[in-house]
Design an enzyme around this catalytic site. Structure first.
Site, PDB file in Angstrom:
ATOM      1  N   ASP A  33      15.147  10.050   3.860  1.00  0.00           N
ATOM      2  CA  ASP A  33      14.541  10.169   2.539  1.00  0.00           C
ATOM      3  C   ASP A  33      14.148  11.629   2.309  1.00  0.00           C
ATOM      4  OD1 ASP A  33      13.042   7.916   0.494  1.00  0.00           O
ATOM      5  OD2 ASP A  33      12.350  10.006   0.383  1.00  0.00           O
ATOM      6  N   ILE A  34      14.369  12.099   1.095  1.00  0.00           N
ATOM      7  CA  ILE A  34      14.085  13.498   0.761  1.00  0.00           C
ATOM      8  C   ILE A  34      12.573  13.778   0.727  1.00  0.00           C
ATOM      9  CG2 ILE A  34      13.929  13.337  -1.779  1.00  0.00           C
ATOM     10  CD1 ILE A  34      15.921  15.705  -1.894  1.00  0.00           C
ATOM     11  N   HIS A 104      18.458  -0.232  -2.109  1.00  0.00           N
ATOM     12  CA  HIS A 104      18.214   0.527  -0.878  1.00  0.00           C
ATOM     13  C   HIS A 104      17.077  -0.111  -0.119  1.00  0.00           C
ATOM     14  CE1 HIS A 104      15.987   2.364  -4.208  1.00  0.00           C
ATOM     15  NE2 HIS A 104      15.016   2.655  -3.360  1.00  0.00           N
ATOM     16  N   HIS A 106      14.224   0.828   2.660  1.00  0.00           N
ATOM     17  CA  HIS A 106      13.521   1.892   3.375  1.00  0.00           C
ATOM     18  C   HIS A 106      13.250   1.413   4.799  1.00  0.00           C
ATOM     19  CE1 HIS A 106      12.021   4.029  -0.396  1.00  0.00           C
ATOM     20  NE2 HIS A 106      12.313   2.843  -0.893  1.00  0.00           N
TER      21      HIS A 106
END
Ligand code: 5GP
Length: 120
Positions: A33-34, A104, A106
């Site tokens: 994750d960014i 998505h 996480h």
């Protein structure tokens, strides 16, 4: 909700935007994750045009559903999270604050994660 082919994860899947890749096979792409919320924060996305878990489970072929679930488990294992533990989470829709309209999951880990939800 119709799938938006211009969402950021669609662009990552097409290779138009870079990502810090963790794992890829025929069914999934996993990348960091960014804006990580834990020491380990990885996103796993299926290779298909699905907005949410509801869309995916209703419309994806069985092979892709199996591949996606296996991919999530493999990534968590390969990240060394099996013993210390980890959390998986998938936001869907406005109440969840889903930002990117491509399914998505996480994967969070690397520290004590605290309670499941923060009260607000
Ligand atoms: P959501 O709120 O939709 O469940 O989570 C979207 C996640 O995608 C956020 O945690 C956000 O930091 C991450 N994200 C958004 N844009 C990018 C990007 O361009 N690259 C990566 N690697 N992560 C992104």
């Amino acid at each position: 909700m119709a799938y938006d082919r211009d969402n950021i994860f669609a662009k990552i899947l097409r290779g138009e935007i870079p990502c810090n890749k963790v794992y890829e096979d025929d069914f999934v792409l996993a990348f960091h994750d960014i804006n990580p919320q834990a020491p380990i924060h990885v996103l796993v996305i299926p290779k298909g045009e699905y907005v949410s878990m509801a869309d995916f489970t209703a419309n994806a072929p069985d092979e892709l559903i199996v591949g996606f679930v296996r991919g999530i488990g493999k990534v968590a294992r390969d990240l060394g999270l099996e013993d210390p533990g980890y959390r998986i989470l998938a936001n869907a829709g406005p109440d969840s604050h889903q930002e990117v309209p491509h399914l998505h999951v996480h994967i969070f880990g690397g520290r004590k994660l605290g309670p499941m939800l923060v009260r607000s």
